[in-house]
Design a protein around this motif. Structure first.
Motif, PDB file in Angstrom:
ATOM      1  N   MET A 222      -2.780 -32.218 -16.188  1.00  0.00           N
ATOM      2  CA  MET A 222      -2.168 -33.118 -15.217  1.00  0.00           C
ATOM      3  C   MET A 222      -2.751 -32.953 -13.814  1.00  0.00           C
ATOM      4  SD  MET A 222       1.769 -32.521 -16.491  1.00  0.00           S
ATOM      5  CE  MET A 222       2.520 -33.379 -15.112  1.00  0.00           C
ATOM      6  N   GLY A 223      -3.661 -31.994 -13.663  1.00  0.00           N
ATOM      7  CA  GLY A 223      -4.277 -31.771 -12.364  1.00  0.00           C
ATOM      8  C   GLY A 223      -3.413 -31.006 -11.384  1.00  0.00           C
ATOM      9  N   ARG A 224      -2.436 -30.249 -11.899  1.00  0.00           N
ATOM     10  CA  ARG A 224      -1.558 -29.482 -11.022  1.00  0.00           C
ATOM     11  C   ARG A 224      -2.317 -28.306 -10.411  1.00  0.00           C
ATOM     12  NH1 ARG A 224       3.341 -32.008  -9.876  1.00  0.00           N
ATOM     13  NH2 ARG A 224       3.932 -33.204 -11.722  1.00  0.00           N
ATOM     14  N   PRO A 225      -2.087 -28.022  -9.113  1.00  0.00           N
ATOM     15  CA  PRO A 225      -2.804 -26.921  -8.459  1.00  0.00           C
ATOM     16  C   PRO A 225      -2.286 -25.562  -8.918  1.00  0.00           C
ATOM     17  CG  PRO A 225      -1.201 -27.877  -6.955  1.00  0.00           C
ATOM     18  CD  PRO A 225      -1.212 -28.755  -8.179  1.00  0.00           C
ATOM     19  N   GLN A 226      -3.166 -24.581  -8.928  1.00  0.00           N
ATOM     20  CA  GLN A 226      -2.788 -23.215  -9.272  1.00  0.00           C
ATOM     21  C   GLN A 226      -2.172 -22.524  -8.050  1.00  0.00           C
ATOM     22  OE1 GLN A 226      -3.021 -21.623 -12.378  1.00  0.00           O
ATOM     23  NE2 GLN A 226      -3.406 -23.732 -13.017  1.00  0.00           N
ATOM     24  N   PRO A 227      -1.336 -21.506  -8.269  1.00  0.00           N
ATOM     25  CA  PRO A 227      -0.733 -20.786  -7.131  1.00  0.00           C
ATOM     26  C   PRO A 227      -1.803 -20.170  -6.232  1.00  0.00           C
ATOM     27  CG  PRO A 227       0.354 -20.214  -9.197  1.00  0.00           C
ATOM     28  CD  PRO A 227      -0.860 -21.004  -9.569  1.00  0.00           C
ATOM     29  N   LYS A 228      -1.531 -20.190  -4.928  1.00  0.00           N
ATOM     30  CA  LYS A 228      -2.467 -19.626  -3.959  1.00  0.00           C
ATOM     31  C   LYS A 228      -1.717 -18.722  -2.997  1.00  0.00           C
ATOM     32  CE  LYS A 228      -5.464 -23.716  -4.041  1.00  0.00           C
ATOM     33  NZ  LYS A 228      -6.059 -24.818  -3.246  1.00  0.00           N
TER      34      LYS A 228
ATOM     35  N   HIS B 165       6.182 -22.695  -2.533  1.00  0.00           N
ATOM     36  CA  HIS B 165       4.923 -21.958  -2.435  1.00  0.00           C
ATOM     37  C   HIS B 165       3.952 -22.282  -3.564  1.00  0.00           C
ATOM     38  CE1 HIS B 165       7.670 -19.491   0.041  1.00  0.00           C
ATOM     39  NE2 HIS B 165       6.593 -19.175   0.712  1.00  0.00           N
ATOM     40  N   ALA B 166       4.421 -22.931  -4.621  1.00  0.00           N
ATOM     41  CA  ALA B 166       3.553 -23.237  -5.761  1.00  0.00           C
ATOM     42  C   ALA B 166       4.061 -24.486  -6.458  1.00  0.00           C
ATOM     43  CB  ALA B 166       3.511 -22.061  -6.739  1.00  0.00           C
ATOM     44  N   ASP B 167       3.187 -25.132  -7.193  1.00  0.00           N
ATOM     45  CA  ASP B 167       3.585 -26.297  -7.971  1.00  0.00           C
ATOM     46  C   ASP B 167       4.609 -25.877  -9.022  1.00  0.00           C
ATOM     47  OD1 ASP B 167       2.881 -29.173  -9.018  1.00  0.00           O
ATOM     48  OD2 ASP B 167       2.855 -27.852 -10.763  1.00  0.00           O
ATOM     49  N   PRO B 168       5.726 -26.613  -9.172  1.00  0.00           N
ATOM     50  CA  PRO B 168       6.790 -26.174 -10.091  1.00  0.00           C
ATOM     51  C   PRO B 168       6.366 -26.095 -11.550  1.00  0.00           C
ATOM     52  CG  PRO B 168       7.235 -28.380  -9.250  1.00  0.00           C
ATOM     53  CD  PRO B 168       6.112 -27.831  -8.438  1.00  0.00           C
ATOM     54  N   ILE B 169       5.507 -27.024 -12.000  1.00  0.00           N
ATOM     55  CA  ILE B 169       5.070 -26.982 -13.403  1.00  0.00           C
ATOM     56  C   ILE B 169       4.182 -25.761 -13.658  1.00  0.00           C
ATOM     57  CG2 ILE B 169       3.835 -28.206 -15.210  1.00  0.00           C
ATOM     58  CD1 ILE B 169       6.443 -29.525 -14.424  1.00  0.00           C
ATOM     59  N   THR B 170       3.220 -25.549 -12.780  1.00  0.00           N
ATOM     60  CA  THR B 170       2.333 -24.393 -12.923  1.00  0.00           C
ATOM     61  C   THR B 170       3.108 -23.084 -12.800  1.00  0.00           C
ATOM     62  OG1 THR B 170       0.519 -25.683 -11.966  1.00  0.00           O
ATOM     63  CG2 THR B 170       0.250 -23.291 -12.042  1.00  0.00           C
TER      64      THR B 170
ATOM     65  N   THR C 117      17.424 -41.994 -11.888  1.00  0.00           N
ATOM     66  CA  THR C 117      17.801 -43.352 -12.230  1.00  0.00           C
ATOM     67  C   THR C 117      17.650 -44.332 -11.074  1.00  0.00           C
ATOM     68  OG1 THR C 117      20.097 -42.819 -11.685  1.00  0.00           O
ATOM     69  CG2 THR C 117      19.425 -42.578 -13.974  1.00  0.00           C
ATOM     70  N   GLN C 118      17.498 -43.822  -9.825  1.00  0.00           N
ATOM     71  CA  GLN C 118      17.407 -44.737  -8.705  1.00  0.00           C
ATOM     72  C   GLN C 118      16.012 -44.761  -8.083  1.00  0.00           C
ATOM     73  OE1 GLN C 118      20.702 -44.476  -5.862  1.00  0.00           O
ATOM     74  NE2 GLN C 118      21.870 -43.385  -7.382  1.00  0.00           N
ATOM     75  N   VAL C 119      15.487 -43.619  -7.732  1.00  0.00           N
ATOM     76  CA  VAL C 119      14.215 -43.630  -7.000  1.00  0.00           C
ATOM     77  C   VAL C 119      13.137 -42.822  -7.676  1.00  0.00           C
ATOM     78  CG1 VAL C 119      15.360 -44.015  -4.795  1.00  0.00           C
ATOM     79  CG2 VAL C 119      14.945 -41.682  -5.562  1.00  0.00           C
ATOM     80  N   GLY C 120      13.434 -42.179  -8.806  1.00  0.00           N
ATOM     81  CA  GLY C 120      12.440 -41.392  -9.527  1.00  0.00           C
ATOM     82  C   GLY C 120      12.375 -39.976  -9.020  1.00  0.00           C
ATOM     83  N   VAL C 121      11.799 -39.135  -9.814  1.00  0.00           N
ATOM     84  CA  VAL C 121      11.673 -37.728  -9.442  1.00  0.00           C
ATOM     85  C   VAL C 121      10.514 -37.574  -8.466  1.00  0.00           C
ATOM     86  CG1 VAL C 121      11.094 -35.441 -10.280  1.00  0.00           C
ATOM     87  CG2 VAL C 121      12.626 -36.890 -11.607  1.00  0.00           C
ATOM     88  N   ARG C 122      10.777 -36.888  -7.363  1.00  0.00           N
ATOM     89  CA  ARG C 122       9.731 -36.615  -6.378  1.00  0.00           C
ATOM     90  C   ARG C 122       9.437 -35.125  -6.380  1.00  0.00           C
ATOM     91  NH1 ARG C 122       9.249 -40.731  -2.444  1.00  0.00           N
ATOM     92  NH2 ARG C 122      10.732 -42.447  -2.751  1.00  0.00           N
ATOM     93  N   VAL C 123       8.208 -34.777  -6.549  1.00  0.00           N
ATOM     94  CA  VAL C 123       7.810 -33.372  -6.526  1.00  0.00           C
ATOM     95  C   VAL C 123       6.605 -33.233  -5.607  1.00  0.00           C
ATOM     96  CG1 VAL C 123       6.912 -31.432  -7.854  1.00  0.00           C
ATOM     97  CG2 VAL C 123       8.621 -32.936  -8.857  1.00  0.00           C
ATOM     98  N   THR C 124       6.731 -32.412  -4.603  1.00  0.00           N
ATOM     99  CA  THR C 124       5.615 -32.209  -3.668  1.00  0.00           C
ATOM    100  C   THR C 124       4.532 -31.378  -4.323  1.00  0.00           C
ATOM    101  OG1 THR C 124       7.127 -32.304  -1.798  1.00  0.00           O
ATOM    102  CG2 THR C 124       4.977 -31.294  -1.417  1.00  0.00           C
ATOM    103  N   GLU C 125       3.313 -31.858  -4.256  1.00  0.00           N
ATOM    104  CA  GLU C 125       2.182 -31.120  -4.809  1.00  0.00           C
ATOM    105  C   GLU C 125       1.535 -30.337  -3.670  1.00  0.00           C
ATOM    106  OE1 GLU C 125      -0.383 -33.832  -6.714  1.00  0.00           O
ATOM    107  OE2 GLU C 125       1.011 -34.308  -8.316  1.00  0.00           O
ATOM    108  N   HIS C 126       1.545 -29.027  -3.789  1.00  0.00           N
ATOM    109  CA  HIS C 126       0.989 -28.167  -2.754  1.00  0.00           C
ATOM    110  C   HIS C 126      -0.517 -28.104  -2.912  1.00  0.00           C
ATOM    111  CE1 HIS C 126       4.954 -26.535  -1.532  1.00  0.00           C
ATOM    112  NE2 HIS C 126       5.260 -26.884  -2.779  1.00  0.00           N
ATOM    113  N   GLU C 127      -1.207 -28.328  -1.824  1.00  0.00           N
ATOM    114  CA  GLU C 127      -2.674 -28.320  -1.845  1.00  0.00           C
ATOM    115  C   GLU C 127      -3.206 -26.893  -1.867  1.00  0.00           C
ATOM    116  OE1 GLU C 127      -2.636 -32.253  -2.173  1.00  0.00           O
ATOM    117  OE2 GLU C 127      -4.391 -30.929  -2.290  1.00  0.00           O
TER     118      GLU C 127
END
Length: 355
Positions: free
Chosen positions: A62-68, A202-207, A345-355
């Motif tokens: 999915m292109g999720r960033p690794q922890p830094k 501090h890190a992407d939640p999926i990663t 159900t209203q605006v979708g899930v928003r997850v900030t992707e940390h660069e």
């Protein structure tokens, strides 16, 4: 950079939100047949580490960033210790010493701790309807898991059976049946749920979820190698299928989705859905293991569903009561809530992707 759940998928959002608890409940049923043929710490490790590899692989695709940075890895390590090693270790050990129903009651007491910690740490509002829902939910899962004779004894004599009176006998009974281990597992899961907020900063939640499962599984395998024997000697192909289901769906898919939602929504609302886990466990236990629900347990199912509705709709219910005299067709009362379900159900899930 943010990502949203596509609008075309919004109709299935409630199913996505419920799916982790469906998989957890059915995984409990799958593990029942495996426990006699393996060891608890080995089983806990199998549920975590391979599932973490799957979540991490999905994050890479999915292109999720690794922890830094050290901060990210320290938060992930703490997350791995609490929600990975401690939760799964206590749960697996508890399953060998207690019944699944009563164990589920202990595990699913964690939304109370989550609600209190989320209120204290993040200022999340619970409100009258939320507290009422939590109280009803505790009553519901108690009816689902506590032995019927305990409940009938309290209703008829206003006391527990003589052998379970408060004191040494009750504490001994709880210790022998592993309920205290389930309570420790519940507390570990509650703390892990709250920890996901600072981890996701501090890190992407999926990663982070994938790494915490891998790191959390390693000490379980280490402890198993030191203190357990015959971990896989008695496992047949059906046991491996059950373990695979518990790993892929009961851990990888369910954990990934749960903490994805937890990082962006109301912790109290999301964790309250954990009340569904014993419902699914009991229903599928009836189908696959011929476990029968008593009338008291069916009453528990009803109370549990009511509690989930009250907690997730608490803002809407409060607004309806406040605005009921002035409601008009041109001014519909929409819920202004930060809950995970409303976000989906209203605006979708928003997850900030940390660069």
């Amino acid at each position: 950079m943010t990502s949203k759940l596509p609008a075309s998928r919004l109709p299935i959002a409630p199913l996505l939100l419920i799916s982790p608890f469906f998989f957890w409940g059915t995984a409990m049923v799958a593990m029942k047949g495996v426990i006699p043929n393996t060891t608890p710490l080995f089983m806990a490790g199998v549920r975590l580490a391979p599932a973490g590899l799957l979540v991490l692989a999905a994050g890479i695709l999915m292109g999720r960033p690794q922890p830094k940075g050290w901060a990210a890895w320290l938060w992930i390590a703490l997350f791995a210790l609490v929600d990975g090693a401690l939760f799964q270790g206590f749960l697996a050990e508890g399953l060998t010493r207690t019944g699944a129903g009563l164990g589920s009651v202990m595990i699913d007491s964690q939304p109370i701790a989550v609600a209190l910690m989320a209120r204290w740490l993040f200022g999340e509002q619970i409100g009258l309807w939320g507290w009422l829902g939590l109280a009803i939910g505790i009553g519901g899962i108690s009816l689902l898991g506590l032995p019927d004779e305990w409940i009938l004894s309290v209703l008829q004599t206003r006391s527990l059976p003589e052998e379970l009176q408060l004191g040494g006998n009750l504490l001994t009974n709880l210790f022998q049946n592993g309920q205290w281990l389930m309570l420790l597992a519940a507390l570990s899961m509650a703390v892990g749920t709250v920890l996901m907020r600072p981890v996701s900063r501090h890190a992407d939640p999926i990663t982070a979820t994938g790494w915490h499962m891998i790191l959390g599984g390693l000490p379980l395998f280490l402890l198993s190698s030191q203190f357990e024997v015959g971990q896989w000697a008695n496992l047949d192909w059906s046991n491996w299928v059950a373990l695979s289901y518990s790993t892929v769906f009961g851990s990888a898919v369910s954990y990934g989705m749960f903490f994805y939602f937890a990082s962006s929504g109301s912790l109290t609302s999301l964790s309250s859905l954990t009340f569904l886990t014993p419902v699914f466990a009991l229903l599928f236990g009836n189908v696959f293991l011929a476990e029968m629900l008593s009338p008291i347990q069916w009453a528990g199912v009803g109370l549990t569903l009511v509690s989930i509705y009250l907690i997730n709709q608490r803002d809407r219910l409060a607004q309806l009561l406040q605005k009921q005299p002035s409601l008009t067709i041109d001014a519909p009362c929409l819920p202004q809530t930060d809950s995970a379900l409303a976000d989906l159900t209203q605006v979708g899930v928003r997850v900030t992707e940390h660069e």
